[in-house]
Design an enzyme around this catalytic site. Structure first.
Site, PDB file in Angstrom:
ATOM      1  N   GLU A  42      14.051  74.010  27.343  1.00 41.04           N
ATOM      2  CA  GLU A  42      15.427  73.872  26.718  1.00 41.04           C
ATOM      3  C   GLU A  42      16.851  75.114  26.944  1.00 41.04           C
ATOM      4  OE1 GLU A  42      15.907  73.722  22.688  1.00 41.04           O
ATOM      5  OE2 GLU A  42      18.240  73.222  22.449  1.00 41.04           O
ATOM      6  N   LYS A 113      23.467  67.416  24.998  1.00 45.21           N
ATOM      7  CA  LYS A 113      21.897  66.934  23.780  1.00 45.21           C
ATOM      8  C   LYS A 113      22.695  66.097  22.498  1.00 45.21           C
ATOM      9  CE  LYS A 113      19.447  70.111  20.732  1.00 45.21           C
ATOM     10  NZ  LYS A 113      18.401  71.141  20.208  1.00 45.21           N
ATOM     11  N   CYS A 146      14.941  69.212  22.780  1.00 46.46           N
ATOM     12  CA  CYS A 146      13.948  69.725  22.041  1.00 46.46           C
ATOM     13  C   CYS A 146      14.618  68.238  20.623  1.00 46.46           C
ATOM     14  CB  CYS A 146      14.730  70.865  21.303  1.00 46.46           C
ATOM     15  SG  CYS A 146      13.814  71.548  20.088  1.00 46.46           S
TER      16      CYS A 146
HETATM   17  C1  ACM Z   1      16.222  72.661  18.868  1.00 43.14           C
HETATM   18  O1  ACM Z   1      16.354  71.349  19.472  1.00 43.14           O
HETATM   19  N1  ACM Z   1      16.531  73.856  19.425  1.00 43.14           N
HETATM   20  C2  ACM Z   1      14.768  73.269  17.532  1.00 43.14           C
END
Ligand code: ACM
Length: 274
Positions: A42, A113, A146
């Site tokens: 990420e 995301k 993530c």
């Molecule tokens: C995350 O979602 N970077 C912990």
């Protein structure tokens, strides 16, 4: 058996240094070339900890026309490898924590995301796009970033859309949890998962490394060390993920549908309590 080489690239992105990070990544093109697909962490070009949107926006990329995207497209073409990476994305003045798949033939598919973690909520805009499944060499790959790991329904949706592999770009910080969670996502969906995590520390945020490749039965094919800069590539048979039977009498999709018929009436009841 049609096999596919898939790997993760675990490293420590230099904070606020996109140019340096791209240069570092390009030094590994000979290894990247050995794989059909490589997954990067990420926010792989910018680092993770920013206190304001204004601080990160100038470092963010426009996908696919930005400088960083052009770099990844060139890398994908030169290595003949599908590159899946996390990027900070600017789109019409908005900022997204995104993941993009750069194809050797110039195609780009992105995912923004959905489950923002902790202070990311103050920084990024929230995506309202449906979960993304891409196709490469006849194999379906679900995109995840993530903290998406913590939401079983996300991985389940990707699997129901046909994903045989979950490509998970991460900056995991809760020791062991994301890695354990993704192993469970593999088991309950009978899919491969590849988590590309980062290592190192920014201010008081420490990242947990231990990137991993998991098979549809939950076996660990590779797990990196916590502080190891490494690329690991596994040769897998993606069609193993088409078998959804845990036993000859337990198909996870059919059993789930049967269970939901019974459980759905309680879901409505519970919803009213929230
Ligand atoms: C995350 O979602 N970077 C912990």
């Amino acid at each position: 058996m049609k096999t596919l080489k898939i790997g993760f690239f675990q490293f420590k992105p230099e904070h606020r240094q996109p140019e340096k990070n791209l240069e570092f990544i390009s030094k590994h093109s000979e290894i990247i070339k050995q794989s059909d697909i490589i997954i990067l962490p990420e926010l792989a070009t910018t680092g993770y900890v920013f206190s304001t949107k204004e601080e990160l926006l100038p470092l963010a990329d426009e996908i696919p026309e930005g400088k960083q995207s052009k770099f990844f497209l060139e890398l994908a073409k030169n290595t003949n490898t599908l590159i899946i990476t996390g990027l900070a994305e600017k789109e019409k003045g908005r900022l997204f924590n995104s993941q993009a798949a750069f194809y050797p033939d110039g195609k780009v598919v992105k995912y923004q995301k959905l489950h923002l973690f902790f202070k990311e909520k103050k920084l990024f805009d929230l995506s309202h796009n449906e979960p993304v499944v891409i196709d490469y060499k006849g194999v379906k790959i679900g995109l995840m970033i993530c903290f998406d790991w913590a939401f079983p329904e996300h991985a389940r949706l990707l699997m129901l859309k046909g994903a045989q592999i979950l490509a998970h770009s991460a900056n995991l910080v809760l020791p062991g949890l994301g890695q354990a969670g993704m192993r469970i996502r593999s088991i309950e969906n009978r899919v491969f998962s590849v988590t590309a995590n980062r290592l190192g520390q920014e201010y008081d945020t420490r990242f947990t490394g231990r990137s991993q490749i998991i098979d549809p039965r939950g076996n660990t094919i590779f797990m990196a060390g916590e502080n190891e800069t490494t690329i690991k590539i596994a040769e897998i048979d993606p069609d193993l993920a088409l078998d959804k039977n845990i036993t000859p009498l337990n198909n996870i999709i059919q059993d789930s549908i049967d269970g939901l018929k019974f459980l759905s009436k309680y879901v409505n009841k519970l919803n009213k309590n929230f």
